[in-house]
Scaffold this motif. Structure first.
Motif, mmCIF file in Angstrom:
data_model
loop_
_atom_site.group_PDB
_atom_site.id
_atom_site.type_symbol
_atom_site.label_atom_id
_atom_site.label_comp_id
_atom_site.label_asym_id
_atom_site.label_seq_id
_atom_site.Cartn_x
_atom_site.Cartn_y
_atom_site.Cartn_z
ATOM 1 N N SER A 9 5.352 -5.697 -3.111
ATOM 2 C CA SER A 9 3.909 -6.610 -3.638
ATOM 3 C C SER A 9 4.546 -7.732 -4.690
ATOM 4 N N CYS A 11 7.500 -9.165 -5.579
ATOM 5 C CA CYS A 11 7.832 -9.851 -4.544
ATOM 6 C C CYS A 11 7.438 -11.190 -3.632
ATOM 7 N N LYS A 12 6.408 -10.958 -3.485
ATOM 8 C CA LYS A 12 5.207 -11.006 -2.794
ATOM 9 C C LYS A 12 4.514 -12.498 -3.855
ATOM 10 N N ALA A 15 6.517 -14.643 -4.715
ATOM 11 C CA ALA A 15 6.615 -15.913 -3.996
ATOM 12 C C ALA A 15 5.647 -17.001 -4.028
ATOM 13 N N ILE A 16 4.348 -16.595 -3.825
ATOM 14 C CA ILE A 16 3.327 -17.051 -4.216
ATOM 15 C C ILE A 16 3.358 -18.353 -4.829
ATOM 16 N N PHE A 42 8.252 -14.405 2.491
ATOM 17 C CA PHE A 42 6.459 -13.698 3.333
ATOM 18 C C PHE A 42 7.073 -13.228 4.792
ATOM 19 N N THR A 45 9.609 -10.284 3.763
ATOM 20 C CA THR A 45 9.071 -8.959 3.733
ATOM 21 C C THR A 45 7.955 -8.689 4.555
ATOM 22 N N GLY A 289 0.588 -9.843 -5.111
ATOM 23 C CA GLY A 289 0.982 -10.638 -4.163
ATOM 24 C C GLY A 289 -0.236 -9.210 -2.659
ATOM 25 N N THR A 292 -2.280 -12.605 -1.946
ATOM 26 C CA THR A 292 -1.920 -13.601 -0.704
ATOM 27 C C THR A 292 -2.600 -14.989 -1.151
#
Length: 364
Positions: A9, A11-12, A15-16, A42, A45, A289, A292
Motif C-alpha cells: 500500500s 508502494c502504491k 507511486a501515485i 501499479f 503490485t 495507496g 489511488t
C-alpha cells in the motif's frame, strides 16, 4: 501478510504521488526519472496479488477486475462527460489554451456526447475526457491482467517443464517477443485503443509482480543495492530512457522492464523502512495507496486551484485556467511542488471527509 500488504500500500501511495508529480511538469530530469518506473509499479503490485486459484475460478477473477477497474472508469468518465459543457461555462476549460502540443477541447454537441459515451463504454480510451488524462491506466490494467490470466491458464501444466513460475516466465518472454515484433514492424492491435502497447507492457509487469511474490523472501534488499538502483535510474533519466509511452523503440524492450523492476524494488525497499516506523507519514502513504482511484480521478481538476493561484501570482490571462494539465508559462518555477501537494492532498481530503460524513449519517 498484513505487514506485507501495508508495504505494498505504501508502494502504491508513493507511486501515485510520483504520478501526480510527473503530471505537474516539474524539472525535466526529475520527470524523466519518475516516468521510468512509476506506472510499472501499479502493474507489478497488481500482479503481486494474483492467485493461482483464479486459474480454476476465472469468472470470479474477471468479475473482480471489471468491478475494480471497468466500473470506476465508466462511472467517473460519464460524470465528467456530463459536466464537460459546464466546465466550459465556468471557465475550467476553453478553446484557446490546451497542452504542450497545442491540443484543445471544445464544447460538445448532443452527437458528440453520444459518441463519447459509446467510446467510454466500448473503447475505454482513457482520453475521452480532457480532465481525466490518466484513465488509460484502467483499460491497460484490465486488459493486461485478464490476458495474463488467460495465457497462464492456457499453458500452465501443458508440459512438465511449463508450470507455475516457469509458465509465468514463458508468458513474459513471449510478450517481450511480441513487443519486438510490434515495434519493429510498426503494427498495432486495432481492437485496443492506442494500439495495445501499454497492455503489452502491462502483461510483462503483471507477470513480474507474480514472480516477485514467489521469490519475495529470497530477495534481500539493502542500502547498497538501493543506492545502486537509484544510480541506475538516474543514469536512465539522464539519457532519457522511455517509460510506458505510446511511441516505443526497440531499445525500450531491453530497458523498460529493467527500469520498471528496479524502480519497484527501490520503492518497495523504501516502503518497508517507512512501514517499520509507525506514524503520520506511514499512515498517510497507506491511505494514499488504498485510495489511488480518487487521486486518479480528481488530481487534474484539483490542479485548477493551483493554476488560479499561479494566474494571480504572475498576472496571467484568466483563460489560462484551461491549460492542460498545468499552466505552461514560467515553466522553470517551483509551482510544480504546489501542484503535487494539492493534486494529491485535495482528492484524499475530499474522500476522507466524504467517508466520515457517510459513517456519521449511517450512525444516526
Amino acid at each position: 501478510m498484513k505487514q506485507t500488504n501495508t508495504v505494498i500500500s505504501i508502494c502504491k501511495g508513493i507511486a501515485i504521488i510520483l504520478m501526480v508529480m510527473g503530471h505537474a511538469e516539474g524539472p525535466g530530469l526529475l520527470t524523466n526519472f519518475i516516468y521510468l518506473f512509476h506506472m510499472p509499479i501499479f502493474f507489478i503490485t497488481a500482479g503481486y496479488f494474483f492467485s493461482r486459484k483464479y486459474l480454476t475460478d476465472s469468472w470470479t477473477y474477471i468479475q473482480k477486475r471489471f468491478k475494480g477497474l471497468y466500473i470506476p472508469m465508466v462511472k467517473w468518465s460519464v460524470l465528467f462527460l456530463l459536466l464537460h459543457n459546464l466546465f466550459f461555462k465556468i471557465g475550467l476549460l476553453n478553446e484557446q489554451y490546451g497542452n504542450w502540443t497545442n491540443g484543445v477541447t471544445h464544447p460538445y454537441t448532443f452527437h458528440d456526447m453520444c459518441q463519447r459515451f459509446v467510446n467510454i463504454i466500448f473503447s475505454m480510451g482513457g482520453y475521452d475526457e480532457f480532465l481525466l488524462g490518466a484513465f488509460w491506466f484502467f483499460r491497460a490494467l484490465l486488459v493486461s491482467s485478464i490476458l495474463f490470466m488467460v495465457l497462464y491458464r492456457l499453458i500452465d501444466g501443458r508440459r512438465p517443464w511449463l508450470s507455475g513460475n516457469k509458465a509465468v516466465i514463458a508468458i513474459i518472454a513471449a510478450t517481450l517477443l511480441f513487443a519486438v515484433f510490434r515495434i519493429s514492424c510498426g503494427v498495432k492491435v486495432l481492437t485496443i485503443f492506442q494500439g495495445g502497447i501499454r497492455e503489452t507492457w502491462g502483461v510483462i509487469f503483471f507477470g513480474i509482480g507474480v514472480l516477485y511474490r514467489s521469490f519475495e523472501d529470497r530477495i534481500k534488499m539493502n542500502v547498497y543495492l538501493a543506492v545502486l538502483f537509484f544510480v541506475l535510474l538516474f543514469i536512465g533519466a539522464y539519457f532519457h530512457l522511455a517509460g510506458m509511452n505510446l511511441s516505443p523503440k526497440l531499445i525500450d524492450v531491453l530497458t523498460l522492464p529493467v527500469t520498471g523492476t528496479v524502480g519497484f524494488l527501490l520503492v518497495r525497499y523504501i516502503s518497508s523502512i517507512i512501514d517499520s516506523y509507525p506514524g503520520k507519514v506511514r499512515n498517510f502513504l497507506i491511505y494514499a495507496g488504498n485510495m489511488t482511484v480518487y487521486v486518479y480521478v480528481f488530481h487534474i481538476i484539483s490542479f485548477k486551484v493551483v493554476s488560479a493561484i499561479k494566474i494571480l501570482w504572475y498576472g496571467l490571462p484568466w483563460g489560462q485556467i484551461g491549460c492542460h494539465m498545468v499552466i505552461h508559462e514560467h515553466h522553470g518555477d517551483y509551482f510544480w511542488i504546489l501542484y503535487t501537494i494539492v493534486g494529491v492532498g485535495l482528492p484524499l481530503m475530499w474522500i476522507y471527509c466524504y467517508n466520515n460524513l457517510k459513517i456519521k449519517f449511517k450512525g444516526k
